[in-house]
Design a protein around this motif. Structure first.
Motif, PDB file in Angstrom:
ATOM      1  N   PHE A   6      43.638  40.721  36.020  1.00  0.00           N
ATOM      2  CA  PHE A   6      42.638  39.885  36.665  1.00  0.00           C
ATOM      3  C   PHE A   6      43.315  38.664  37.273  1.00  0.00           C
ATOM      4  N   TYR A   8      42.426  35.012  38.195  1.00  0.00           N
ATOM      5  CA  TYR A   8      41.353  34.114  37.784  1.00  0.00           C
ATOM      6  C   TYR A   8      41.631  32.696  38.276  1.00  0.00           C
ATOM      7  N   LYS A  23      46.981  34.877  36.535  1.00  0.00           N
ATOM      8  CA  LYS A  23      46.704  36.300  36.362  1.00  0.00           C
ATOM      9  C   LYS A  23      46.865  36.649  34.891  1.00  0.00           C
ATOM     10  N   PRO A  27      41.699  37.344  30.709  1.00  0.00           N
ATOM     11  CA  PRO A  27      41.565  35.948  31.153  1.00  0.00           C
ATOM     12  C   PRO A  27      40.961  35.000  30.122  1.00  0.00           C
ATOM     13  N   GLU A  28      39.998  35.450  29.351  1.00  0.00           N
ATOM     14  CA  GLU A  28      39.390  34.570  28.336  1.00  0.00           C
ATOM     15  C   GLU A  28      40.424  34.177  27.285  1.00  0.00           C
ATOM     16  N   ILE A  64      36.291  29.462  33.523  1.00  0.00           N
ATOM     17  CA  ILE A  64      37.105  30.514  34.103  1.00  0.00           C
ATOM     18  C   ILE A  64      36.247  31.320  35.060  1.00  0.00           C
ATOM     19  N   GLN A  65      36.812  31.637  36.194  1.00  0.00           N
ATOM     20  CA  GLN A  65      36.108  32.415  37.213  1.00  0.00           C
ATOM     21  C   GLN A  65      37.033  33.546  37.644  1.00  0.00           C
ATOM     22  N   ILE A  66      36.576  34.769  37.511  1.00  0.00           N
ATOM     23  CA  ILE A  66      37.366  35.916  37.944  1.00  0.00           C
ATOM     24  C   ILE A  66      37.278  36.002  39.467  1.00  0.00           C
ATOM     25  N   CYS A  69      40.462  41.771  40.696  1.00  0.00           N
ATOM     26  CA  CYS A  69      41.296  42.502  39.748  1.00  0.00           C
ATOM     27  C   CYS A  69      42.097  43.544  40.509  1.00  0.00           C
TER      28      CYS A  69
END
Length: 118
Positions: A6, A8, A23, A27-28, A64-66, A69
């Motif tokens: 991802f 992010y 990346k 991501p969390e 956090i914002q994706i 991917c």
């Protein structure tokens, strides 16, 4: 989704501006690692640390914002693309590097003088 990486953004909760692009396959978890690295003094990016500590003093943390991917083999070039795009759009990113290679803030690696000058 182990073969997915991802791209992010870490977003400032005060003004919704993107301040970092990275990346990760998770991501969390990576956000929590970022926060822990700053708290433990293991992140040597002064701009990123200043921003995280500023937010922490206000009892805030980045959102956090994706962004997108991709397969891991494409993630580096996508990360570079998004870092460049956000910078061109006027976002003052805390990223020291152009992206795509992994952060020099981890595992004792050092930033180049060019990256530090940015």
């Amino acid at each position: 989704m182990a073969d997915t990486t991802f791209i992010y953004a870490l977003v400032d909760p005060r003004d919704a501006r993107v301040r970092y692009v990275g990346k990760s396959s998770n991501p969390e978890r990576r956000l929590q690692e970022h926060l822990k690295e700053v708290a433990n003094g293991h992140n040597r990016n002064p701009y990123f640390c200043w921003w995280i500590k500023l937010l922490d003093g206000m009892k805030l943390q980045p959102r956090i914002q994706i962004i997108t991917c991709a397969p891991p083999v494409e993630a580096g070039s996508l990360e570079r693309y998004w870092i460049k795009s956000f910078r061109m759009a006027g976002n003052k990113l805390t990223n020291l590097a152009a992206g795509g290679t992994g952060g020099a803030t981890r595992l004792g690696a050092k930033h180049t003088s060019i990256a530090l000058a940015r």
